[in-house]
Each structure stands twice: as C-alpha cells, then as structure tokens.
Design an enzyme around this catalytic site. Structure first.
Site, PDB file in Angstrom:
ATOM      1  N   ARG A 266      39.174  38.102  40.713  1.00 27.02           N
ATOM      2  CA  ARG A 266      38.659  36.735  40.841  1.00 27.02           C
ATOM      3  C   ARG A 266      39.833  35.780  40.729  1.00 27.02           C
ATOM      4  NH1 ARG A 266      37.043  32.701  37.154  1.00 27.02           N
ATOM      5  NH2 ARG A 266      35.398  31.313  37.950  1.00 27.02           N
TER       6      ARG A 266
ATOM      7  N   GLU B 111      38.824  24.966  43.530  1.00 24.50           N
ATOM      8  CA  GLU B 111      38.663  23.811  42.641  1.00 24.50           C
ATOM      9  C   GLU B 111      39.733  22.759  42.903  1.00 24.50           C
ATOM     10  OE1 GLU B 111      36.650  25.590  38.632  1.00 24.50           O
ATOM     11  OE2 GLU B 111      38.776  25.946  38.885  1.00 24.50           O
TER      12      GLU B 111
ATOM     13  N   ARG C 136      31.131  40.698  45.504  1.00 26.81           N
ATOM     14  CA  ARG C 136      32.162  41.434  46.232  1.00 26.81           C
ATOM     15  C   ARG C 136      33.570  41.139  45.717  1.00 26.81           C
ATOM     16  NH1 ARG C 136      29.840  40.287  52.212  1.00 26.81           N
ATOM     17  NH2 ARG C 136      29.376  38.314  51.165  1.00 26.81           N
TER      18      ARG C 136
ATOM     19  N   GLY D 147      40.708  32.872  39.742  1.00 26.13           N
ATOM     20  CA  GLY D 147      40.424  31.699  38.931  1.00 26.13           C
ATOM     21  C   GLY D 147      41.420  31.503  37.810  1.00 26.13           C
TER      22      GLY D 147
ATOM     23  N   ASP E  69      27.045  36.750  44.881  1.00 22.78           N
ATOM     24  CA  ASP E  69      27.988  37.581  45.634  1.00 22.78           C
ATOM     25  C   ASP E  69      28.922  38.256  44.647  1.00 22.78           C
ATOM     26  OD1 ASP E  69      29.846  38.716  47.365  1.00 22.78           O
ATOM     27  OD2 ASP E  69      29.892  36.983  48.709  1.00 22.78           O
TER      28      ASP E  69
ATOM     29  N   THR F 205      33.960  35.710  60.661  1.00 24.38           N
ATOM     30  CA  THR F 205      32.985  35.535  59.582  1.00 24.38           C
ATOM     31  C   THR F 205      32.253  34.221  59.744  1.00 24.38           C
ATOM     32  OG1 THR F 205      32.674  35.551  57.176  1.00 24.38           O
ATOM     33  CG2 THR F 205      34.599  34.391  58.004  1.00 24.38           C
TER      34      THR F 205
ATOM     35  N   GLU G 160      41.740  21.667  31.767  1.00 24.69           N
ATOM     36  CA  GLU G 160      42.017  21.023  33.044  1.00 24.69           C
ATOM     37  C   GLU G 160      42.840  19.750  32.832  1.00 24.69           C
ATOM     38  OE1 GLU G 160      37.792  22.759  33.126  1.00 24.69           O
ATOM     39  OE2 GLU G 160      38.986  21.490  31.791  1.00 24.69           O
TER      40      GLU G 160
END
Length: 404
Positions: A143, A31, A334, A145, A332, A355, A167
């Site tokens: 995660r 982000e 994962r 975030g 996803d 990848t 934010e």
C-alpha cells in the site's frame, strides 16, 4: 524555474536513524500531501510540540499489523469507507506515568510505549489521544501510503517498526503541496523524499517474485509467450502473457487482469471480466506488442469462496462494494506491487494501460511505472451485470459510459 530535487532514500534513512524528522510526500493523484515522520522510539515531548506546531494535522502512530494484534488494538470501524481507507485503530493513552494524556509529555510517552516490546494491552487506556495506524505487511510494496512508508523507514534504519507522523498544513489552513513542503524542509534542515522513490528503492533492493521458464503460447486470439511468476510472500502464482518486443522507453499496451474463474473460464454474465481479457488479447495481437499480467487475485483480492459469498449477498440486494464491506473486506483488496514488479522484470517502463479503473492507474504509477495513456476497455452491459457495472462507475470511479 529549477526542477524540484528530493533527497535520496539513503540520505533519509541515515537522518531517520539519528532521530531526525523526514518529510515524506505521496503521489499528486493520491492524497498529494506531505507528512513529518519520525521513529517512535526517538520521539520526545519537544518533538511532539514541533509536529503539532508546524505540522498542524492529525498526530498518528503507524505500527505493524503484528503489533496491533499484540496490543489488542481493534480497528475503529469494521467497514472502512474513508477515501483512502486510512487504517485507524482505537485511540490510546499510556496509563502509567501520564495524566490526561493530552500534554506533549503524555503523547510522547504513549508513542514510545507503542514501540516498547514490554508494553502490554492492559498498559493502554482506550480511548485516548494517540491514533495508532495499522500498516499493511510488505509496507509500501502493498500500500503506497504514509502509514506504510513510516514503518518501512523504521525497518530500513534498523529501528523498532513504529513511527509518529502528522500531515503538514500551511498557516492559512490549506494542505501544503510539494513547493511548500520543499520550503519547509529547507527552513528546518530536513530531508524530503517521495513514497514513489521509496517504492523504487525497495524494489531495487528486494525481489518479491521468482521467475519461471518462458514458453510459447498459441491461443485463439493470437500467438503469445508465457512466463509464470511465484510470489515469495505467499506462494501465489501469476502469469505474464507477452506479445512481441519493444524498445526500453517505448510505451506498449498493458492489461493487469485479476483472475476471475467464473468470468474467464465459465463465461459468467455477472461481470465483464472474461470479455475484457479476450478483448485485451485481441487488441495486443492487433498492435503486435504488449503484455497481459494475469494476477491470481480472485474477487478483487478476497478469494473465490468469499467472492461467491459476495455474489450471494448481491442476490439479497447488496451491491458489489457493500457486499465486500459486509464480509469484512475493503472494496478492493488487490496488491498492485506484485504486478508492478512483474512488469519491471519483463522490461516494461512505459505503458498504455488498458483499464477503466482509476485506482489501478494510481496503484501502478506509485510503483515507478509511467502510464502515458489510459486505454478504455469497455464491454457492453447485459441484464445480469448492468447493476454491477453501474456500481463500479458510481462508487468506485470507473470510467464507463452506458445508458441507465
């Protein structure tokens, strides 16, 4: 120009514990934003006003998955298709002691109620003016975030695992980036940290895998060494396949490969997984050094039974993304944090990542690993997987080149 210096995680934890704001920034490839974050139990009407006045974003309240279940807070949508899958639950207001729910007093009361163990589902009105966010278990190690960083900071500070965040937006309406965020921190005397540093701190302080014994592993693609790892949180077992030795700061070929029983073992033509794995082994053998981390994350993390159910949906016309969403999963699922710690455990700091998936690069870089080069590992499509590969290119951003 002097390099930007962020505060240490220890400094941020100490301030957070005292009820001060901390500015948390994330990766420029994600982000690329910064948030004001404060412990939910320390929030006041004055601090809510500060957040709305100087943050200008969306006021949210990250809480744990367990707390969401306790308060019976459902997700806003069953299939989250937002860019970063921000985990919004239904909005809420505290009913007792509040009026419209929108005043600084009412919002502070609602946020504090989310962090009060005595609060019950019936105490909250739905919809409301506060946006709870469901933080994933294991926090930033699951995660990378702001939601997870907020709850992690609360836990590290010894506080109730809930926070408030918003934010930070510039006065002209643009998102504040790192130079502006550093100036905001200086102006208000706040600590500023990065999610990447928080991940590194937790990885240094915690071990999430147990390492097994190392053995030789001769294969048809070359001679490797094999080390098994067991994930502490759920007992899942993963493998590191290692070739050669390398200097500490030497970038080496690395493939983080999610298990695919149908492709890796049975040679399924519905995907390219088995061919990618074997090609990666051949490339590492030719280079004389490198690592394959074989993750027990079947079907992009949804498991074999659900993966086959997704296959059935694909036979009925769904693509690979919509099939996952229809089954109630993200596109996803994962967990790159486990793979990152395995790489760190075997001494990998810099890598040439094999990848086609940009999310995998972001996922690993967030855990403090440096990717010096992206090495494509493209497989020629066949009639059975061409639609699948096109979906990965068009909807998941994979770098693939083939004719329609």
């Amino acid at each position: 120009m002097e390099p930007i210096r962020l505060n240490t995680i220890e400094e941020a934890i100490a301030d957070f514990k005292e009820g001060n704001f901390v500015i948390v920034v994330d990766d420029e490839d994600r982000e690329n934003e910064g948030d004001f974050i404060i412990a939910a139990e320390k929030i006041t009407p004055e601090k809510v006003n500060f957040m709305l006045t100087h943050g200008r974003g969306v006021l949210c309240a990250p809480i744990t998955e367990e707390r969401c279940a306790e308060l019976e807070l459902d997700m806003q949508v069953s299939s989250n298709t937002s860019i970063y899958e921000t985990p919004f639950t239904v909005t809420v207001d505290l009913l007792e002691g509040c009026t419209t729910g929108v005043s600084m007093h009412d919002r502070a009361m609602t946020i504090r109620a989310l962090a009060d163990p005595k609060t019950k589902p019936a105490d909250l009105g739905r919809p409301g003016h506060i946006n709870p966010l469901r933080a994933r278990s294991r926090g930033v190690l699951r995660r990378a975030g702001h939601t997870e960083a907020s709850v992690d900071l609360a836990k590290l500070a010894g506080l109730y695992p809930a926070a408030a965040l918003i934010e930070i937006i510039n006065e002209d309406g643009t998102m504040a980036r790192l130079p502006q965020l550093v100036e905001v921190a200086r102006r208000f005397g706040l600590k500023i940290i990065s999610i990447k540093d928080l991940i590194a701190y937790r990885l240094q302080m915690e071990s999430i895998v147990d390492r097994g014994v190392e053995v030789d592993m001769p294969t048809q693609f070359g001679h490797f060494r094999l080390i098994p790892f067991r994930q502490k949180s759920n007992g899942m077992e993963h493998i590191a396949l290692i070739k050669g030795t390398w200097d500490t700061d030497e970038p080496i070929l690395v493939r983080v490969h999610s298990s695919c029983m149908t492709g890796d073992i049975f040679g399924s033509c519905r995907c390219e997984c088995g061919e990618q794995l074997h090609k990666a082994m051949e490339m590492i053998e030719a280079a004389g050094k490198g690592v394959i981390v074989y993750m027990n994350q079947e079907g992009r993390g949804i498991g074999l039974m659900n993966k086959i159910a997704a296959y059935k949906l694909q036979e009925e016309g769904y693509d690979t993304v919509d099939a996952n969403l229809h089954l109630g999963f993200d596109a996803d699922e994962r967990d790159y944090g486990v793979g990152a710690q395995i790489l760190r455990e075997i001494g990998v700091k810099k890598m040439k990542l094999m990848t086609n998936n940009p999310v995998k690069r972001i996922g690993l870089e967030a855990y403090g690993l440096e990717i010096t080069e992206n090495v494509g590992i493209e497989i020629k499509p066949n009639p059975y997987n061409e639609r699948y590969l096109k979906t990965k290119k068009d909807r998941m951003g994979h770098t693939l080149h083939f004719n329609k």
